[in-house]
Design an enzyme around this catalytic site. Structure first.
Site, PDB file in Angstrom:
ATOM      1  N   ARG A  11       0.846  -1.186   0.000  1.00 18.66           N
ATOM      2  CA  ARG A  11       0.000   0.000   0.000  1.00 18.66           C
ATOM      3  C   ARG A  11       0.888   1.244   0.000  1.00 18.66           C
ATOM      4  O   ARG A  11       2.080   1.176   0.305  1.00 18.66           O
ATOM      5  CB  ARG A  11      -0.913   0.011   1.232  1.00 18.66           C
ATOM      6  CG  ARG A  11      -1.967  -1.072   1.223  1.00 18.66           C
ATOM      7  CD  ARG A  11      -2.670  -1.149   2.579  1.00 18.66           C
ATOM      8  NE  ARG A  11      -3.177   0.152   2.980  1.00 18.66           N
ATOM      9  CZ  ARG A  11      -3.356   0.525   4.250  1.00 18.66           C
ATOM     10  NH1 ARG A  11      -3.058  -0.305   5.242  1.00 18.66           N
ATOM     11  NH2 ARG A  11      -3.820   1.714   4.537  1.00 18.66           N
ATOM     12  N   SER A  39       0.563   4.108   1.815  1.00 20.32           N
ATOM     13  CA  SER A  39       0.663   4.943   3.012  1.00 20.32           C
ATOM     14  C   SER A  39       2.074   4.889   3.595  1.00 20.32           C
ATOM     15  O   SER A  39       2.846   3.961   3.338  1.00 20.32           O
ATOM     16  CB  SER A  39      -0.336   4.474   4.074  1.00 20.32           C
ATOM     17  OG  SER A  39       0.075   3.231   4.626  1.00 20.32           O
ATOM     18  N   LYS A  61      -3.371  -7.870  11.684  1.00 21.28           N
ATOM     19  CA  LYS A  61      -4.719  -7.674  12.225  1.00 21.28           C
ATOM     20  C   LYS A  61      -5.731  -7.328  11.130  1.00 21.28           C
ATOM     21  O   LYS A  61      -6.940  -7.425  11.350  1.00 21.28           O
ATOM     22  CB  LYS A  61      -4.723  -6.593  13.303  1.00 21.28           C
ATOM     23  CG  LYS A  61      -4.446  -5.185  12.810  1.00 21.28           C
ATOM     24  CD  LYS A  61      -4.544  -4.187  13.954  1.00 21.28           C
ATOM     25  CE  LYS A  61      -4.285  -2.772  13.469  1.00 21.28           C
ATOM     26  NZ  LYS A  61      -4.412  -1.776  14.563  1.00 21.28           N
ATOM     27  N   ASP A  62      -5.235  -6.941   9.923  1.00 20.96           N
ATOM     28  CA  ASP A  62      -6.142  -6.635   8.812  1.00 20.96           C
ATOM     29  C   ASP A  62      -6.569  -7.868   8.037  1.00 20.96           C
ATOM     30  O   ASP A  62      -7.493  -7.802   7.227  1.00 20.96           O
ATOM     31  CB  ASP A  62      -5.466  -5.663   7.832  1.00 20.96           C
ATOM     32  CG  ASP A  62      -5.238  -4.281   8.424  1.00 20.96           C
ATOM     33  OD1 ASP A  62      -5.965  -3.916   9.369  1.00 20.96           O
ATOM     34  OD2 ASP A  62      -4.335  -3.574   7.938  1.00 20.96           O
ATOM     35  N   ARG A 121     -13.588  -1.933  18.925  1.00 21.50           N
ATOM     36  CA  ARG A 121     -12.953  -2.617  20.059  1.00 21.50           C
ATOM     37  C   ARG A 121     -12.377  -1.610  21.047  1.00 21.50           C
ATOM     38  O   ARG A 121     -12.603  -1.711  22.265  1.00 21.50           O
ATOM     39  CB  ARG A 121     -11.822  -3.529  19.548  1.00 21.50           C
ATOM     40  CG  ARG A 121     -10.943  -4.117  20.659  1.00 21.50           C
ATOM     41  CD  ARG A 121      -9.711  -4.796  20.075  1.00 21.50           C
ATOM     42  NE  ARG A 121      -8.889  -3.899  19.296  1.00 21.50           N
ATOM     43  CZ  ARG A 121      -7.988  -3.061  19.813  1.00 21.50           C
ATOM     44  NH1 ARG A 121      -7.793  -3.000  21.119  1.00 21.50           N
ATOM     45  NH2 ARG A 121      -7.278  -2.265  19.030  1.00 21.50           N
ATOM     46  N   ARG A 122     -11.649  -0.621  20.540  1.00 19.10           N
ATOM     47  CA  ARG A 122     -11.077   0.398  21.419  1.00 19.10           C
ATOM     48  C   ARG A 122     -12.170   1.249  22.058  1.00 19.10           C
ATOM     49  O   ARG A 122     -12.113   1.565  23.243  1.00 19.10           O
ATOM     50  CB  ARG A 122     -10.107   1.280  20.631  1.00 19.10           C
ATOM     51  CG  ARG A 122      -8.823   0.570  20.216  1.00 19.10           C
ATOM     52  CD  ARG A 122      -7.999   1.436  19.276  1.00 19.10           C
ATOM     53  NE  ARG A 122      -6.753   0.776  18.890  1.00 19.10           N
ATOM     54  CZ  ARG A 122      -6.118   0.980  17.754  1.00 19.10           C
ATOM     55  NH1 ARG A 122      -6.633   1.813  16.850  1.00 19.10           N
ATOM     56  NH2 ARG A 122      -4.990   0.346  17.491  1.00 19.10           N
ATOM     57  N   ARG A 172     -10.864   8.249  11.065  1.00 22.61           N
ATOM     58  CA  ARG A 172     -10.274   7.554   9.923  1.00 22.61           C
ATOM     59  C   ARG A 172      -9.062   8.356   9.477  1.00 22.61           C
ATOM     60  O   ARG A 172      -8.855   9.487   9.869  1.00 22.61           O
ATOM     61  CB  ARG A 172     -11.269   7.451   8.763  1.00 22.61           C
ATOM     62  CG  ARG A 172     -12.272   6.319   8.839  1.00 22.61           C
ATOM     63  CD  ARG A 172     -11.669   4.939   8.765  1.00 22.61           C
ATOM     64  NE  ARG A 172     -10.727   4.732   7.680  1.00 22.61           N
ATOM     65  CZ  ARG A 172     -11.052   4.390   6.439  1.00 22.61           C
ATOM     66  NH1 ARG A 172     -12.321   4.221   6.112  1.00 22.61           N
ATOM     67  NH2 ARG A 172     -10.132   4.192   5.533  1.00 22.61           N
ATOM     68  N   THR A 220      -2.859  12.185   9.917  1.00 24.62           N
ATOM     69  CA  THR A 220      -4.214  12.738  10.025  1.00 24.62           C
ATOM     70  C   THR A 220      -4.773  12.516  11.420  1.00 24.62           C
ATOM     71  O   THR A 220      -5.392  13.424  12.013  1.00 24.62           O
ATOM     72  CB  THR A 220      -5.139  12.068   8.985  1.00 24.62           C
ATOM     73  OG1 THR A 220      -4.645  12.331   7.670  1.00 24.62           O
ATOM     74  CG2 THR A 220      -6.566  12.592   9.109  1.00 24.62           C
ATOM     75  N   ARG A 221      -4.536  11.345  11.973  1.00 20.45           N
ATOM     76  CA  ARG A 221      -5.058  11.033  13.311  1.00 20.45           C
ATOM     77  C   ARG A 221      -4.373  11.879  14.387  1.00 20.45           C
ATOM     78  O   ARG A 221      -5.029  12.414  15.280  1.00 20.45           O
ATOM     79  CB  ARG A 221      -4.893   9.538  13.579  1.00 20.45           C
ATOM     80  CG  ARG A 221      -5.710   8.676  12.631  1.00 20.45           C
ATOM     81  CD  ARG A 221      -5.532   7.188  12.860  1.00 20.45           C
ATOM     82  NE  ARG A 221      -6.289   6.432  11.864  1.00 20.45           N
ATOM     83  CZ  ARG A 221      -6.960   5.321  12.108  1.00 20.45           C
ATOM     84  NH1 ARG A 221      -6.981   4.805  13.327  1.00 20.45           N
ATOM     85  NH2 ARG A 221      -7.615   4.705  11.150  1.00 20.45           N
ATOM     86  N   CYS A 235     -12.646  -7.949  12.030  1.00 22.18           N
ATOM     87  CA  CYS A 235     -11.749  -7.033  12.737  1.00 22.18           C
ATOM     88  C   CYS A 235     -12.456  -5.766  13.198  1.00 22.18           C
ATOM     89  O   CYS A 235     -11.885  -4.958  13.926  1.00 22.18           O
ATOM     90  CB  CYS A 235     -10.545  -6.685  11.860  1.00 22.18           C
ATOM     91  SG  CYS A 235     -10.966  -5.771  10.357  1.00 22.18           S
TER      92      CYS A 235
END
Length: 312
Positions: A9, A11, A79-80, A127-128, A145, A150-151, A239
């Site tokens: 990817r 990113s 985890k994805d 989950r969080r 997102r 960005t986060r 997930c």
């Protein structure tokens, strides 16, 4: 083959993870590696992951690129990955895992316990969010997102008082300095497989599968995440479900043992079920299956499939 093509990817985190794996392959297999950018649905669609189906939105395009011969292997955040196997694709290696914990990045260096009631904490993970609600700190939990920058920008801009992220991602892009608290798994169990990477290739490439396994796979990490993912698969939870799990390989009196903890929560965090199991490392999948089955018998499915309240 003198050059292997590694699908990644675009990113920063994905490119960093893939670059690290490319370096290991060059070093340990003695071949050159070329990065091949692949755009996934999760990269272009800003819809919350849970509404997109969660599982697999970052994975399918990379697997298609493998099966179409556009690349020879791919690196994912484990985890994805969907828990069901994909025809034609082999999970060749799971390297040594990073710290699997979740972390808080908050204004003014605050910890969760120091954030005043009513503080806004952002996360894109049900989950969080559920585990934050379960802590009973009176926090306002909102959706999130975007990439890591960005986060983090939600905090620096003042839109949120804090965000919850995976420590492993910040570690890989060398941003551990922004963390204000690493969350104890007693407070927040991570996602199954969090902190681990998955290296996939075509199952028909038998020699490459064998080479990647021999040079990159870590047996303890594979056992731990196998148990965690077995819980998730047994619960039939993707997930995006409010499920956490963490396994560790520990020294036993005669041989190493696997210790596994899991939590299933209602989306609002008001009801949660925490259970644990132990067993031989060689029986990792069975340990996870047994724990998940026991949780189902106690009503876990009702918690998982209770509709979530819409986040802001």
């Amino acid at each position: 083959m003198t050059t292997l093509r590694l699908g990644t990817r675009a990113s920063l985190l994905a490119r960093t993870q893939s670059g690290h794996m490319a370096d290991l392959v060059r070093e340990r297999l003695g071949v050159e590696v070329e990065l091949v950018p692949v755009t996934t649905e999760g990269d272009v669609n800003r819809t919350p992951l849970a509404q997109m189906g969660g599982t697999g939105v970052f994975v399918s395009a990379l697997r298609d690129a493998l099966l179409d011969g556009l690349c020879d292997f791919a690196v994912h955040s484990l985890k994805d990955l969907p828990t069901e196997p994909c025809e034609g694709i082999a999970l060749a290696a799971i390297p040594v895992r990073e710290d699997p914990r979740d972390v808080l990045v908050a204004r003014d260096g605050l910890t969760l316990g120091e954030l005043p009631p009513g503080s806004v904490v952002a996360t894109g993970s049900p989950r969080r969010a559920a585990q934050l609600h379960a802590l009973g700190l009176g926090l306002e939990v909102v959706g999130l997102r975007g990439n890591i920058d960005t986060r983090l920008g939600k905090v620096t801009s003042g839109e949120a008082d804090g965000v919850i992220l995976a420590r492993a991602g910040l570690s890989r892009i060398e941003r551990l300095d922004v963390i204000t608290e690493s969350l104890d798994p007693l407070q927040m169990l991570p996602a199954p497989g969090q902190g681990a990477l998955a290296i996939e290739c075509r199952s028909a490439d038998v020699e490459l599968v064998a080479q990647l396994a021999a040079h990159l796979d870590d047996a303890d990490t594979r056992a731990a995440v196998t148990a965690e993912r077995a819980v998730l698969r047994t619960l039939e939870a993707g997930c995006s479900a409010p499920v956490g799990a963490l396994a560790e390989v520990v020294s036993g009196p005669d041989e190493a043992e696997l210790w596994l903890r899991a939590v299933v929560l209602s989306h609002d965090g008001q009801v949660n079920m925490r259970r644990s199991a132990t067993g031989p490392v060689a029986d990792a999948a069975e340990v996870g299956n047994r724990l998940g089955t026991g949780m189902l018998e106690e009503g876990a499915a009702e918690l998982i499939h209770t509709p979530a309240k819409r986040q802001h």
